[in-house]
Motif scaffolding. Structure first.
Motif, PDB file in Angstrom:
ATOM      1  N   ARG A 163      34.906 -12.719 -34.341  1.00 35.25           N
ATOM      2  CA  ARG A 163      34.124 -13.213 -35.480  1.00 35.25           C
ATOM      3  C   ARG A 163      32.642 -12.865 -35.315  1.00 35.25           C
ATOM      4  O   ARG A 163      31.981 -12.461 -36.275  1.00 35.25           O
ATOM      5  CB  ARG A 163      34.317 -14.719 -35.621  1.00 35.25           C
ATOM      6  CG  ARG A 163      33.616 -15.270 -36.811  1.00 35.25           C
ATOM      7  CD  ARG A 163      33.895 -16.752 -36.960  1.00 35.25           C
ATOM      8  NE  ARG A 163      33.166 -17.254 -38.099  1.00 35.25           N
ATOM      9  CZ  ARG A 163      33.711 -17.987 -39.042  1.00 35.25           C
ATOM     10  NH1 ARG A 163      34.972 -18.305 -38.969  1.00 35.25           N
ATOM     11  NH2 ARG A 163      32.978 -18.396 -40.041  1.00 35.25           N
ATOM     12  N   VAL A 164      32.132 -13.001 -34.100  1.00 33.30           N
ATOM     13  CA  VAL A 164      30.734 -12.635 -33.831  1.00 33.30           C
ATOM     14  C   VAL A 164      30.547 -11.136 -34.025  1.00 33.30           C
ATOM     15  O   VAL A 164      29.533 -10.691 -34.570  1.00 33.30           O
ATOM     16  CB  VAL A 164      30.322 -13.072 -32.407  1.00 33.30           C
ATOM     17  CG1 VAL A 164      28.948 -12.555 -32.046  1.00 33.30           C
ATOM     18  CG2 VAL A 164      30.373 -14.581 -32.280  1.00 33.30           C
ATOM     19  N   GLY A 165      31.528 -10.341 -33.626  1.00 32.92           N
ATOM     20  CA  GLY A 165      31.454  -8.893 -33.824  1.00 32.92           C
ATOM     21  C   GLY A 165      31.389  -8.506 -35.289  1.00 32.92           C
ATOM     22  O   GLY A 165      30.638  -7.619 -35.667  1.00 32.92           O
ATOM     23  N   ARG A 166      32.191  -9.200 -36.129  1.00 35.00           N
ATOM     24  CA  ARG A 166      32.152  -8.907 -37.562  1.00 35.00           C
ATOM     25  C   ARG A 166      30.821  -9.311 -38.173  1.00 35.00           C
ATOM     26  O   ARG A 166      30.282  -8.612 -39.031  1.00 35.00           O
ATOM     27  CB  ARG A 166      33.301  -9.614 -38.274  1.00 35.00           C
ATOM     28  CG  ARG A 166      34.619  -8.929 -38.077  1.00 35.00           C
ATOM     29  CD  ARG A 166      35.692  -9.481 -38.985  1.00 35.00           C
ATOM     30  NE  ARG A 166      35.949 -10.894 -38.769  1.00 35.00           N
ATOM     31  CZ  ARG A 166      36.778 -11.384 -37.856  1.00 35.00           C
ATOM     32  NH1 ARG A 166      37.429 -10.562 -37.076  1.00 35.00           N
ATOM     33  NH2 ARG A 166      36.956 -12.687 -37.733  1.00 35.00           N
ATOM     34  N   ILE A 167      30.276 -10.444 -37.729  1.00 39.53           N
ATOM     35  CA  ILE A 167      28.964 -10.874 -38.233  1.00 39.53           C
ATOM     36  C   ILE A 167      27.893  -9.873 -37.845  1.00 39.53           C
ATOM     37  O   ILE A 167      27.056  -9.484 -38.668  1.00 39.53           O
ATOM     38  CB  ILE A 167      28.631 -12.289 -37.731  1.00 39.53           C
ATOM     39  CG1 ILE A 167      29.563 -13.309 -38.389  1.00 39.53           C
ATOM     40  CG2 ILE A 167      27.186 -12.635 -38.006  1.00 39.53           C
ATOM     41  CD1 ILE A 167      29.483 -14.688 -37.783  1.00 39.53           C
ATOM     42  N   LEU A 168      27.916  -9.415 -36.599  1.00 33.17           N
ATOM     43  CA  LEU A 168      26.935  -8.418 -36.156  1.00 33.17           C
ATOM     44  C   LEU A 168      27.113  -7.097 -36.897  1.00 33.17           C
ATOM     45  O   LEU A 168      26.131  -6.433 -37.225  1.00 33.17           O
ATOM     46  CB  LEU A 168      27.042  -8.205 -34.655  1.00 33.17           C
ATOM     47  CG  LEU A 168      26.505  -9.333 -33.785  1.00 33.17           C
ATOM     48  CD1 LEU A 168      26.762  -9.036 -32.325  1.00 33.17           C
ATOM     49  CD2 LEU A 168      25.034  -9.541 -34.033  1.00 33.17           C
ATOM     50  N   ALA A 169      28.360  -6.720 -37.175  1.00 34.09           N
ATOM     51  CA  ALA A 169      28.593  -5.487 -37.934  1.00 34.09           C
ATOM     52  C   ALA A 169      28.032  -5.610 -39.341  1.00 34.09           C
ATOM     53  O   ALA A 169      27.461  -4.649 -39.869  1.00 34.09           O
ATOM     54  CB  ALA A 169      30.081  -5.170 -37.977  1.00 34.09           C
ATOM     55  N   CYS A 170      28.162  -6.779 -39.954  1.00 35.46           N
ATOM     56  CA  CYS A 170      27.586  -6.975 -41.291  1.00 35.46           C
ATOM     57  C   CYS A 170      26.059  -6.911 -41.247  1.00 35.46           C
ATOM     58  O   CYS A 170      25.424  -6.350 -42.141  1.00 35.46           O
ATOM     59  CB  CYS A 170      28.059  -8.301 -41.880  1.00 35.46           C
ATOM     60  SG  CYS A 170      29.797  -8.285 -42.360  1.00 35.46           S
ATOM     61  N   VAL A 171      25.463  -7.457 -40.191  1.00 28.86           N
ATOM     62  CA  VAL A 171      24.002  -7.390 -40.051  1.00 28.86           C
ATOM     63  C   VAL A 171      23.555  -5.939 -39.863  1.00 28.86           C
ATOM     64  O   VAL A 171      22.580  -5.490 -40.479  1.00 28.86           O
ATOM     65  CB  VAL A 171      23.534  -8.281 -38.879  1.00 28.86           C
ATOM     66  CG1 VAL A 171      22.088  -8.022 -38.532  1.00 28.86           C
ATOM     67  CG2 VAL A 171      23.744  -9.749 -39.208  1.00 28.86           C
TER      68      VAL A 171
END
Length: 106
Positions: free
Chosen positions: A26-34
């Motif tokens: 989930r943190v990886g997806r958030i960072l990818a969106c950023v």
């Protein structure tokens, strides 16, 4: 090459952030969106900068970052388009490859 403490701290923080992103999806997806938002804005900025230079007929003041040298409007259009496409790709991959719902294919 002398050791710079700032580079060591930034590299350590970046490595820890990548480690957490790999451990918690989930943190990886958030960072990818950023990252995709950053790429979108940088790409749009380069495209607007090149477009305004082409419309006004003025020469660009060159950007001389160490690995990147942009001196003409064509180069700025290429860099802007590449960053914009990169942002789209990162966003599509972040939204399509994650989640616990129904598996989706690209």
């Amino acid at each position: 090459m002398p050791l710079d403490i700032t580079s060591l701290i930034v590299g350590g923080l970046f490595g820890a952030l990548v480690g957490v992103a790999l451990a918690v999806p989930r943190v990886g997806r958030i960072l990818a969106c950023v990252v995709s938002v950053v790429l979108f804005t940088a790409g749009a900025g380069f495209l607007i900068w090149a477009g305004s230079a082409l419309i006004s007929g003025e020469e660009l003041r060159p950007i001389d970052w160490n690995p990147l040298y942009v001196a003409s409007a064509a180069e700025a259009l290429g860099v802007g388009g590449g960053l914009l496409i990169g942002g789209i790709l990162v966003l599509v991959l972040a939204l399509s490859l994650g989640g616990k719902g129904v598996p989706r294919r690209l």
